[in-house]
Motif scaffolding. Structure first.
Motif, PDB file in Angstrom:
ATOM      1  N   THR A 130     -88.078 -37.936 -26.655  1.00 29.19           N
ATOM      2  CA  THR A 130     -87.065 -38.992 -26.641  1.00 29.19           C
ATOM      3  C   THR A 130     -87.566 -40.198 -25.860  1.00 29.19           C
ATOM      4  N   ILE A 131     -87.363 -41.366 -26.436  1.00 29.21           N
ATOM      5  CA  ILE A 131     -87.876 -42.596 -25.841  1.00 29.21           C
ATOM      6  C   ILE A 131     -87.136 -42.958 -24.561  1.00 29.21           C
ATOM      7  N   GLU A 132     -85.941 -42.414 -24.367  1.00 29.57           N
ATOM      8  CA  GLU A 132     -85.171 -42.720 -23.174  1.00 29.57           C
ATOM      9  C   GLU A 132     -85.868 -42.234 -21.896  1.00 29.57           C
ATOM     10  N   LEU A 133     -86.767 -41.237 -22.027  1.00 28.52           N
ATOM     11  CA  LEU A 133     -87.518 -40.745 -20.863  1.00 28.52           C
ATOM     12  C   LEU A 133     -88.836 -41.486 -20.682  1.00 28.52           C
ATOM     13  N   ARG A 134     -89.255 -42.241 -21.699  1.00 29.36           N
ATOM     14  CA  ARG A 134     -90.518 -42.975 -21.600  1.00 29.36           C
ATOM     15  C   ARG A 134     -90.425 -44.069 -20.534  1.00 29.36           C
ATOM     16  N   HIS A 135     -91.357 -44.052 -19.590  1.00 32.04           N
ATOM     17  CA  HIS A 135     -91.428 -45.026 -18.495  1.00 32.04           C
ATOM     18  C   HIS A 135     -90.142 -45.038 -17.668  1.00 32.04           C
ATOM     19  N   ALA A 136     -89.402 -43.929 -17.664  1.00 34.39           N
ATOM     20  CA  ALA A 136     -88.180 -43.850 -16.863  1.00 34.39           C
ATOM     21  C   ALA A 136     -88.529 -43.432 -15.438  1.00 34.39           C
ATOM     22  N   PRO A 137     -88.201 -44.232 -14.419  1.00 31.23           N
ATOM     23  CA  PRO A 137     -88.556 -43.899 -13.041  1.00 31.23           C
ATOM     24  C   PRO A 137     -87.540 -42.953 -12.403  1.00 31.23           C
ATOM     25  N   TRP A 138     -87.960 -42.330 -11.328  1.00 36.07           N
ATOM     26  CA  TRP A 138     -87.044 -41.533 -10.497  1.00 36.07           C
ATOM     27  C   TRP A 138     -87.013 -42.141  -9.097  1.00 36.07           C
ATOM     28  N   ILE A 139     -87.820 -41.621  -8.180  1.00 38.36           N
ATOM     29  CA  ILE A 139     -87.896 -42.170  -6.830  1.00 38.36           C
ATOM     30  C   ILE A 139     -89.368 -42.285  -6.423  1.00 38.36           C
ATOM     31  N   GLY A 140     -89.634 -43.197  -5.501  1.00 44.05           N
ATOM     32  CA  GLY A 140     -90.976 -43.305  -4.939  1.00 44.05           C
ATOM     33  C   GLY A 140     -92.026 -43.573  -5.990  1.00 44.05           C
ATOM     34  N   TYR A 141     -93.069 -42.742  -5.966  1.00 42.53           N
ATOM     35  CA  TYR A 141     -94.211 -42.951  -6.857  1.00 42.53           C
ATOM     36  C   TYR A 141     -93.974 -42.425  -8.265  1.00 42.53           C
ATOM     37  N   ILE A 142     -92.862 -41.719  -8.516  1.00 44.98           N
ATOM     38  CA  ILE A 142     -92.561 -41.204  -9.852  1.00 44.98           C
ATOM     39  C   ILE A 142     -91.978 -42.347 -10.676  1.00 44.98           C
ATOM     40  N   LYS A 143     -92.837 -42.981 -11.468  1.00 44.76           N
ATOM     41  CA  LYS A 143     -92.433 -44.146 -12.267  1.00 44.76           C
ATOM     42  C   LYS A 143     -92.223 -43.805 -13.738  1.00 44.76           C
ATOM     43  N   ASP A 144     -92.633 -42.613 -14.151  1.00 43.21           N
ATOM     44  CA  ASP A 144     -92.531 -42.237 -15.569  1.00 43.21           C
ATOM     45  C   ASP A 144     -92.271 -40.745 -15.656  1.00 43.21           C
ATOM     46  N   LEU A 145     -91.020 -40.384 -15.929  1.00 45.66           N
ATOM     47  CA  LEU A 145     -90.634 -38.971 -15.980  1.00 45.66           C
ATOM     48  C   LEU A 145     -91.181 -38.259 -17.210  1.00 45.66           C
ATOM     49  N   SER A 146     -91.689 -39.013 -18.185  1.00 44.69           N
ATOM     50  CA  SER A 146     -92.277 -38.385 -19.374  1.00 44.69           C
ATOM     51  C   SER A 146     -93.755 -38.068 -19.175  1.00 44.69           C
ATOM     52  N   ALA A 147     -94.324 -38.477 -18.033  1.00 43.19           N
ATOM     53  CA  ALA A 147     -95.744 -38.260 -17.740  1.00 43.19           C
ATOM     54  C   ALA A 147     -95.897 -37.271 -16.592  1.00 43.19           C
ATOM     55  N   PRO A 148     -97.062 -36.631 -16.460  1.00 42.88           N
ATOM     56  CA  PRO A 148     -97.284 -35.708 -15.344  1.00 42.88           C
ATOM     57  C   PRO A 148     -97.215 -36.427 -13.997  1.00 42.88           C
ATOM     58  N   ASP A 149     -96.980 -35.660 -12.961  1.00 46.39           N
ATOM     59  CA  ASP A 149     -96.972 -36.186 -11.599  1.00 46.39           C
ATOM     60  C   ASP A 149     -98.335 -36.837 -11.306  1.00 46.39           C
ATOM     61  N   PRO A 150     -98.368 -38.146 -10.992  1.00 46.57           N
ATOM     62  CA  PRO A 150     -99.649 -38.831 -10.803  1.00 46.57           C
ATOM     63  C   PRO A 150    -100.237 -38.679  -9.402  1.00 46.57           C
ATOM     64  N   SER A 151     -99.583 -37.922  -8.534  1.00 43.72           N
ATOM     65  CA  SER A 151    -100.053 -37.821  -7.163  1.00 43.72           C
ATOM     66  C   SER A 151    -101.019 -36.658  -6.977  1.00 43.72           C
ATOM     67  N   SER A 152    -101.735 -36.698  -5.874  1.00 44.46           N
ATOM     68  CA  SER A 152    -102.587 -35.577  -5.463  1.00 44.46           C
ATOM     69  C   SER A 152    -103.002 -35.831  -4.028  1.00 44.46           C
ATOM     70  N   ILE A 153    -103.733 -34.883  -3.469  1.00 43.88           N
ATOM     71  CA  ILE A 153    -104.203 -35.058  -2.099  1.00 43.88           C
ATOM     72  C   ILE A 153    -105.153 -36.241  -1.995  1.00 43.88           C
ATOM     73  N   ILE A 154    -105.787 -36.612  -3.131  1.00 44.69           N
ATOM     74  CA  ILE A 154    -106.754 -37.713  -3.128  1.00 44.69           C
ATOM     75  C   ILE A 154    -106.071 -39.051  -2.850  1.00 44.69           C
ATOM     76  N   ASN A 155    -104.868 -39.260  -3.422  1.00 44.64           N
ATOM     77  CA  ASN A 155    -104.144 -40.506  -3.128  1.00 44.64           C
ATOM     78  C   ASN A 155    -102.995 -40.255  -2.153  1.00 44.64           C
ATOM     79  N   PHE A 156    -103.176 -39.204  -1.330  1.00 44.70           N
ATOM     80  CA  PHE A 156    -102.191 -38.832  -0.315  1.00 44.70           C
ATOM     81  C   PHE A 156    -100.795 -38.705  -0.920  1.00 44.70           C
ATOM     82  N   PHE A 157    -100.765 -37.997  -2.048  1.00 45.60           N
ATOM     83  CA  PHE A 157     -99.526 -37.679  -2.758  1.00 45.60           C
ATOM     84  C   PHE A 157     -98.666 -38.910  -3.013  1.00 45.60           C
ATOM     85  N   GLY A 158     -99.325 -39.897  -3.601  1.00 41.46           N
ATOM     86  CA  GLY A 158     -98.610 -41.089  -4.057  1.00 41.46           C
ATOM     87  C   GLY A 158     -98.494 -42.203  -3.054  1.00 41.46           C
ATOM     88  N   LEU A 159     -98.973 -42.010  -1.837  1.00 40.07           N
ATOM     89  CA  LEU A 159     -98.859 -43.056  -0.828  1.00 40.07           C
ATOM     90  C   LEU A 159     -99.862 -44.183  -1.060  1.00 40.07           C
TER      91      LEU A 159
END
Length: 602
Positions: free
Chosen positions: A466-495
């Motif tokens: 569904t397109i309604e989830l495309r590029h739909a943000p939640w909080i903080g670094y989560i900018k797209d709920l249709s995509a995997p979590d983009p954070s990791s220890i490498i980018n200090f979990f989105g910081l």
């Protein structure tokens, strides 16, 4: 190890197995190259010799069809299309609607990213366009009807907007006057009125048609749960055909190419669907027509067509044919309005709801409803999870009550095991009698877990398609709920503001914060019960949360959010219900015991 824990292991393992088998049995399929062995009955070319159409001729154009390979016309004039949601132009060469941008959508999250391009002219990398025309009938010659590169003139209108339609005109050598009046609404629906005026003294016959053509295979998601290709509705019957399926079509001598037709459709539509976008021909309701799916293997052109019955054009008479063209985003509310208010039968089925459509449709309806109040898809997913858990609470209460009672019966069961010794049959018989006497169903603990499987797949489908989830943000670094979590220890979990690169064999370092939280929530849920005494079962329990953590780590973050919320609510429900029945789970003690090493036998 009691039967309750065995059932829990079985249900959990089954959930994992279902997901694993799904990926193995239904893997993504690679596109197949177009075939080149196409036979055509007659070829029409433009002045440069470029093939522009294959037209099997007959006295009855309704029994035939037109296939196009529209040639680019250098310097052909254009009419601009400008609405709040669409921008582009219409080529006066053939009257093609072939240049369209979706102004509400960008290719990526970057604000400078270009808008999504839906339609593209011939001469570009992947031409994709719609056109409307006439097939000659009776004594009418091909030159007496407009071709795919005929230059139309503008009779009225300068720019196509929601307020100002445009009318194109072409006068044929035989004296017929062809007009095409195009209007567009505030969303993605074009209305096209084709007309022919016959000012001569000779009766004429012609058949109107509409065509959507794609040159070459478009960029596909190539994911097995998603349909991309042709989608059509014919009098209540939905048809979906992937691009690779065209290779299986036989050469149709009538069509002059590989293709299929559906005759005598009264209410229907046909077109191409991508993951989020769609282009569809929609004849007026109740208008009899023929649906055509066509593939020109030699040129790699895919087509969908609607062909209408031949019209008699008496001297001094003007005849008209009305139809619509949807070209835009597959927004649930927009498409539902076209279906319910515009009378387009089954139009909501153009969204790929999947096998569990009886769950995906109501789940999305509730999610959309909640989003209308909350205004944020992430919090709406959490609210949806709470709603689902509330609906399943009676079953969960019965299940966890049964689990608490099983704990109370643990001393009795140990006595039965001592009395039965190695006699497994006697033990099973005595245990069943005990369950019956105490009114306990040991299998009831599995039901809430098993019910999560179709709900999980349905929500995954909703979030994925569904397109309604495309590029739909939640909080903080989560900018797209249709995509995997983009954070990791490498980018200090989105910081830190950069994406995580592909780390190959060191994928563990790219695991996001939410998948890790998912693993912890599953691990905590396990600790409501002591670890099983059997070493194999204990190992299965120990690894299960972390296997799911890695497996779901690449899934849409919206789905991971649902799973985390579900685990937290399940933990809370189970803890409170078991305590209300007098059994206090030793969660902290179970956690400590999992870190203690087992002493070797003396």
């Amino acid at each position: 190890m009691d039967d309750q824990n065995k059932n829990l292991i079985l249900a959990t393992a089954l959930s994992f197995l279902v997901i694993l088998v799904w990926f193995v049995v239904f893997p993504p399929e690679e596109p197949v190259a177009p075939s080149n062995d196409v036979v055509v009955s007659e070829v029409t070319t433009d002045a440069s010799g470029t093939v522009i159409a294959t037209v099997p001729q007959s006295a009855e154009p309704t029994a035939q069809t037109t296939t196009t390979q529209a040639a680019p016309v250098e310097g052909a004039p254009r009419l601009q299309v400008e609405t709040e949601r669409l921008s582009g132009s219409i080529s006066l060469a053939g009257g093609r609607i072939d240049d369209l941008l979706l102004m509400d959508y960008r290719e990526t999250l970057d604000e400078t990213s270009p808008n999504v391009r839906l339609l593209e002219p011939v001469g570009k990398s992947l031409p994709y366009y719609a056109l409307f025309g006439w097939a000659p009938g009776g004594s009418l010659e091909a030159a007496d009807v407009p071709s795919t590169d005929t230059i139309w003139t503008v009779e009225s209108g300068e720019t196509l907007t929601t307020e100002t339609p445009v009318t194109l005109r072409w006068d044929s050598p035989s004296g017929l006057i062809f007009r095409s009046t195009i209007s567009v609404d505030a969303n993605y629906m074009f209305n096209v009125t084709q007309s022919v005026e016959n000012p001569t003294e000779t009766p004429r016959r012609a058949a109107p048609y509409g065509i959507i053509a794609r040159h070459g295979l478009p960029e596909l998601s190539r994911f097995f749960i998603l349909h991309e290709g042709i989608v059509a509705m014919a009098d209540g019957s939905l048809m979906e055909k992937e691009y690779k399926d065209f290779e299986d079509l036989e050469i149709n001598p009538t069509l002059g190419a590989q293709g299929e037709t559906v005759e005598g459709v009264e209410n229907g539509w046909i077109g191409f669907t991508d993951k989020y976008w769609m282009t569809t021909l929609i004849p007026a309701a109740g208008q009899s027509h023929k649906q055509v799916m066509l593939f020109q293997g030699a040129s790699g052109i895919y087509q969908t067509q609607t062909i209408f019955p031949t019209l008699e054009i008496a001297p001094g008479q003007t005849v008209e044919q009305n139809s619509q063209l949807f070209a835009g985003a597959k927004e649930w509310e927009t498409i539902r309005n076209y279906q319910n208010e515009g009378g387009i039968e089954g139009f909501l089925d153009s969204i790929d709801w999947g096998w569990f459509f009886f769950l995906t449709k109501p789940i999305f309806f509730v999610l959309h409803f909640l989003h209308g109040f909350i205004g944020n898809m992430g919090w709406s997913i959490i609210a949806l999870t709470i709603t689902i858990k509330a609906l399943l609470f009676p079953l969960a209460y019965k299940s966890y009550s049964s689990m608490a009672k099983m704990k109370e019966l643990q001393p009795e069961m140990e006595k039965l095991k001592e009395r039965a010794g190695d006699d497994r049959q006697k033990l099973q018989k005595d245990m069943m009698e005990l369950y019956k006497k105490e009114k306990v169903n040991p299998a009831s603990g599995c039901l809430p877990i098993l019910l999560q499987i179709p709900i999980f797949f349905s929500l995954y489908k909703v979030i994925f398609v569904t397109i309604e989830l495309r590029h739909a943000p939640w909080i903080g670094y989560i900018k797209d709920l249709s995509a995997p979590d983009p954070s990791s220890i490498i980018n200090f979990f989105g910081l830190l503001p950069f994406a995580v690169p592909d780390l190959g064999m060191f994928e563990i370092l790219s695991l996001g914060f939410m998948p890790i939280l998912l693993g912890i929530s599953m691990w905590m849920q396990q600790k409501l019960n002591p670890a099983p005494t059997d070493a194999t079962q204990q190992m299965i329990f120990a690894w299960m949360p972390w296997v799911f953590m890695f497996m779901l780590g690449s899934f849409a973050s919206g789905l991971v959010l649902y799973w985390i919320t579900n685990n937290v609510i399940t933990f809370t429900q189970q803890y409170l219900i078991m305590r209300s029945h007098g059994f206090k789970p030793d969660v902290f003690g179970n956690i400590l015991s999992s870190f203690k090493r087992k002493k070797p036998d003396a």
